[in-house]
Enzyme design. Sequence first.
Site, PDB file in Angstrom:
ATOM      1  N   SER A 131       3.452   0.310   1.037  1.00  0.00           N
ATOM      2  CA  SER A 131       2.436  -0.729   0.181  1.00  0.00           C
ATOM      3  C   SER A 131       3.566  -1.846  -0.454  1.00  0.00           C
ATOM      4  O   SER A 131       4.553  -1.637  -0.969  1.00  0.00           O
ATOM      5  CB  SER A 131       1.883  -0.103  -0.792  1.00  0.00           C
ATOM      6  OG  SER A 131       0.980  -1.077  -1.900  1.00  0.00           O
ATOM      7  N   TYR A 157       1.014   5.446  -8.768  1.00  0.00           N
ATOM      8  CA  TYR A 157       0.708   5.226  -7.350  1.00  0.00           C
ATOM      9  C   TYR A 157       1.688   4.335  -6.723  1.00  0.00           C
ATOM     10  O   TYR A 157       2.228   4.630  -5.740  1.00  0.00           O
ATOM     11  CB  TYR A 157      -0.911   4.471  -7.241  1.00  0.00           C
ATOM     12  CG  TYR A 157      -0.753   3.837  -5.826  1.00  0.00           C
ATOM     13  CD1 TYR A 157      -0.894   4.859  -4.881  1.00  0.00           C
ATOM     14  CD2 TYR A 157      -0.837   2.494  -5.756  1.00  0.00           C
ATOM     15  CE1 TYR A 157      -0.982   4.113  -3.562  1.00  0.00           C
ATOM     16  CE2 TYR A 157      -0.763   2.039  -4.402  1.00  0.00           C
ATOM     17  CZ  TYR A 157      -0.829   2.776  -3.296  1.00  0.00           C
ATOM     18  OH  TYR A 157      -0.970   2.274  -2.148  1.00  0.00           O
ATOM     19  N   LYS A 161       5.005   5.702  -4.007  1.00  0.00           N
ATOM     20  CA  LYS A 161       5.293   4.732  -2.649  1.00  0.00           C
ATOM     21  C   LYS A 161       6.810   4.568  -2.813  1.00  0.00           C
ATOM     22  O   LYS A 161       7.584   4.842  -1.794  1.00  0.00           O
ATOM     23  CB  LYS A 161       4.543   3.764  -2.508  1.00  0.00           C
ATOM     24  CG  LYS A 161       2.874   3.736  -2.182  1.00  0.00           C
ATOM     25  CD  LYS A 161       2.872   4.534  -0.894  1.00  0.00           C
ATOM     26  CE  LYS A 161       1.366   4.960  -0.590  1.00  0.00           C
ATOM     27  NZ  LYS A 161       1.174   5.630   0.712  1.00  0.00           N
TER      28      LYS A 161
HETATM   29  N1  UFG Z   1     -10.217  -8.405  -8.668  1.00  0.00           N
HETATM   30  C1  UFG Z   1     -11.304  -9.023  -9.431  1.00  0.00           C
HETATM   31  N2  UFG Z   1     -12.371  -8.406  -9.398  1.00  0.00           N
HETATM   32  C2  UFG Z   1     -12.551  -7.087  -9.050  1.00  0.00           C
HETATM   33  C3  UFG Z   1     -11.630  -6.512  -8.417  1.00  0.00           C
HETATM   34  C4  UFG Z   1     -10.155  -7.337  -8.023  1.00  0.00           C
HETATM   35  O1  UFG Z   1     -11.334 -10.173  -9.913  1.00  0.00           O
HETATM   36  O2  UFG Z   1     -13.535  -6.432  -9.409  1.00  0.00           O
HETATM   37  C5  UFG Z   1      -9.068  -9.541  -8.289  1.00  0.00           C
HETATM   38  C6  UFG Z   1      -7.775  -8.870  -8.650  1.00  0.00           C
HETATM   39  O3  UFG Z   1      -7.570  -9.418 -10.112  1.00  0.00           O
HETATM   40  C7  UFG Z   1      -6.798  -9.382  -7.854  1.00  0.00           C
HETATM   41  C8  UFG Z   1      -7.528  -9.594  -6.496  1.00  0.00           C
HETATM   42  O4  UFG Z   1      -8.987  -9.543  -6.884  1.00  0.00           O
HETATM   43  O5  UFG Z   1      -6.494 -10.643  -8.152  1.00  0.00           O
HETATM   44  C9  UFG Z   1      -7.461  -8.467  -5.460  1.00  0.00           C
HETATM   45  O6  UFG Z   1      -7.449  -7.105  -6.476  1.00  0.00           O
HETATM   46  P1  UFG Z   1      -7.533  -5.861  -5.612  1.00  0.00           P
HETATM   47  O7  UFG Z   1      -7.743  -4.810  -6.375  1.00  0.00           O
HETATM   48  O8  UFG Z   1      -8.654  -5.801  -4.296  1.00  0.00           O
HETATM   49  O9  UFG Z   1      -6.198  -5.712  -4.827  1.00  0.00           O
HETATM   50  P2  UFG Z   1      -4.811  -5.526  -5.563  1.00  0.00           P
HETATM   51  O10 UFG Z   1      -3.810  -6.784  -5.044  1.00  0.00           O
HETATM   52  O11 UFG Z   1      -4.775  -5.320  -6.932  1.00  0.00           O
HETATM   53  O12 UFG Z   1      -4.190  -4.158  -5.123  1.00  0.00           O
HETATM   54  C10 UFG Z   1      -3.794  -4.116  -3.747  1.00  0.00           C
HETATM   55  C11 UFG Z   1      -4.197  -2.421  -3.357  1.00  0.00           C
HETATM   56  C12 UFG Z   1      -3.192  -1.373  -4.192  1.00  0.00           C
HETATM   57  C13 UFG Z   1      -1.899  -2.143  -4.123  1.00  0.00           C
HETATM   58  C14 UFG Z   1      -1.686  -3.638  -4.393  1.00  0.00           C
HETATM   59  C15 UFG Z   1      -0.229  -4.144  -4.201  1.00  0.00           C
HETATM   60  O13 UFG Z   1      -5.419  -2.079  -3.585  1.00  0.00           O
HETATM   61  O14 UFG Z   1      -3.022  -0.135  -3.661  1.00  0.00           O
HETATM   62  O15 UFG Z   1      -2.463  -4.240  -3.446  1.00  0.00           O
HETATM   63  O16 UFG Z   1       0.135  -3.799  -3.023  1.00  0.00           O
HETATM   64  F1  UFG Z   1      -0.996  -1.120  -4.899  1.00  0.00           F
END
Ligand code: UFG
Length: 354
Positions: A131, A157, A161
Amino acid sequence: MVAEVLVTGGAGFVGSHTVLVLLQNGFKVVVLDNLVNAVSEGPKPEALVRVEKLAKQSVVFYEADLCDSKALDRIFTSHSFQCVIHFAALKAVGESCQLPLSYYRNNVAGTLGLLEAMKKHKVNRLVFSSSATVYGTPQYLPLDEAHPTGQGCTNPYGRSKFFIEEMLADLCRAEPDWQVISLRYFNPVGAHPSGQIGEDPLGIPNNLMPFVSQVAIGKRKELQVYGDDYETPDGTGVRDYIHIMDLADGHVAALERVLGKDPLKGFVAINLGTGRGNSVLEVVAAFEKASGKTIKYKVVERRAGDVATSYADPKLAKELLSWSAKKDILDMCKDAWNWQMHNPNGFRSSENQK
Ligand code: UFG
């Protein structure tokens, strides 16, 4: 000769889409999964039943845990694998902060058990599901593979990785006949265009795209946008979203490279991303366009551990695997919506089932 591949975690989101593409590319596939995160109402998990229908081929399935060395031994003895693709892992960032030992047991100790079984049975080619989280807070953008890893990983998590990558690199240093490609995914979203397989989160989705799609279908009232005061064009977080079918193709490209005439040597990490970033509000707009629905949202506080911007430098994948992502954010939203509309309860046959 048809290559036989073991896919751990093959009933999950990335795993099931990859299994489908492997079958369509002529590989013989054996799946091992402990079903902690998969719906199974019969002898095989529902995702694999649907993969078999789409591919018109069957998959050998074992319900087993990577920490069960006897089960692994039996499986490796019954087959002659040329390679393993290793997805099986827990992946909820928030949960990993509550249950760190479960994450180290499942992810790190599970991988160790798998590597020991591979070594014992002389299988030394591996494609690992890593990841972009291993990069922690970006020190520069775009994130290339030379960016430091492990520093600033904000949760167990992500660290699991990172630890696994270190373990794989040590193994490759000690035993030069191993070939390991670690694929560092950015943000996998979307679904197979048939709408037959897709992402099926248990409970309230943590990730943006499944949450947005549940708002669109009326399961959730509104999206909470975690902060609009980041240093990004519209103030909301920017991520490199990648279509799950592009990601699945990336695994097949990696597998063909490790099995091919000119394999890479030792441990090699490769980003799988598009190289482009989209903000939360851009994803919302694309989803509205794809679905014809209005996505209600409210801006709330930033989420702990989030960074402003993350996107890949995808050049190495192009150079080493001849792979690049083809689909854009609208394709991702259309396919996520198609899956959601046809499967309001995911893989469950009714809403109340777990
Ligand atoms: N977000 C919101 N509201 C939500 C969910 C997410 O505004 O309900 C925003 C987050 O703040 C972020 C973006 O949407 O700016 C993406 O969030 P995600 O949770 O979809 O994805 P992340 O980038 O936080 O996390 C992903 C994977 C993880 C991994 C990470 C880094 O889900 O497993 O990328 O590679 F660790």
